[in-house]
Design a protein around this motif. Sequence first.
Motif, PDB file in Angstrom:
ATOM      1  N   SER A  98       6.156  13.006 -14.302  1.00 26.15           N
ATOM      2  CA  SER A  98       4.997  13.135 -13.102  1.00 26.15           C
ATOM      3  C   SER A  98       6.244  13.552 -12.048  1.00 26.15           C
ATOM      4  N   HIS A  99       5.712  14.628 -11.539  1.00 26.28           N
ATOM      5  CA  HIS A  99       7.210  15.316 -10.481  1.00 26.28           C
ATOM      6  C   HIS A  99       5.661  15.037  -8.682  1.00 26.28           C
ATOM      7  N   VAL A 100       6.112  15.313  -8.020  1.00 21.80           N
ATOM      8  CA  VAL A 100       5.691  15.538  -6.533  1.00 21.80           C
ATOM      9  C   VAL A 100       6.234  16.579  -6.205  1.00 21.80           C
ATOM     10  N   THR A 110       2.431  16.986 -13.436  1.00 23.27           N
ATOM     11  CA  THR A 110       1.836  16.413 -14.499  1.00 23.27           C
ATOM     12  C   THR A 110       2.747  17.284 -15.443  1.00 23.27           C
ATOM     13  N   SER A 155       0.736  15.337  -6.484  1.00 26.51           N
ATOM     14  CA  SER A 155       1.822  14.807  -7.876  1.00 26.51           C
ATOM     15  C   SER A 155       1.016  16.319  -8.871  1.00 26.51           C
ATOM     16  N   ASP A 209      10.946  13.660 -11.310  1.00 24.85           N
ATOM     17  CA  ASP A 209      10.656  12.430 -11.924  1.00 24.85           C
ATOM     18  C   ASP A 209      12.350  12.528 -12.127  1.00 24.85           C
ATOM     19  N   ARG A 257       6.448  18.285  -2.201  1.00 21.61           N
ATOM     20  CA  ARG A 257       5.908  18.216  -0.846  1.00 21.61           C
ATOM     21  C   ARG A 257       5.439  18.633  -0.037  1.00 21.61           C
ATOM     22  N   ASP A 295       1.363  15.517  -0.189  1.00 24.79           N
ATOM     23  CA  ASP A 295       2.102  15.347  -1.241  1.00 24.79           C
ATOM     24  C   ASP A 295       1.095  15.219  -2.585  1.00 24.79           C
TER      25      ASP A 295
END
Length: 144
Positions: free
Chosen positions: A130-132, A53, A51, A76, A134, A49
Amino acid sequence: MSEATRVHKNAYRNGNASSMLDYLEELILIQSGENGRFTIPETEQGYEDLSVTDTEVAQLTIPENAISATISIEADASVTDKTRVIRFKENGSDPTANSGIALGDNDLYEITGRWNLESFRVIGIEAGKSHVLRVQYYQSPQNA
């Protein structure tokens, strides 16, 4: 022709028939629609995962035997435009909010090849979000 002037060629790149046969097997699998990929277990860092930004370019943490990856983007919740939340480049250059290939919320992307994995760079587009990512990594059947 004397022995000194004969040229001996090896049909195998590394002098190893096994590695050549593995390479040919991979080509056959690709041609038949089989990717020939196996997931790398999470216990072997086969999942990440990451992160993302707008303030810092992020890179993947690639397992030693990874040959490809599938990436899913989770934006986000407060993003205004969910169709474009990140930008990436696979050429080793850093993307910016205005330069790179854009992906949006719940988009999937495949990265194929070790060099492309190592060269992958990503950054967020909208300030303060902030996005993730995967990330599931895959290995060759030879390493499974």
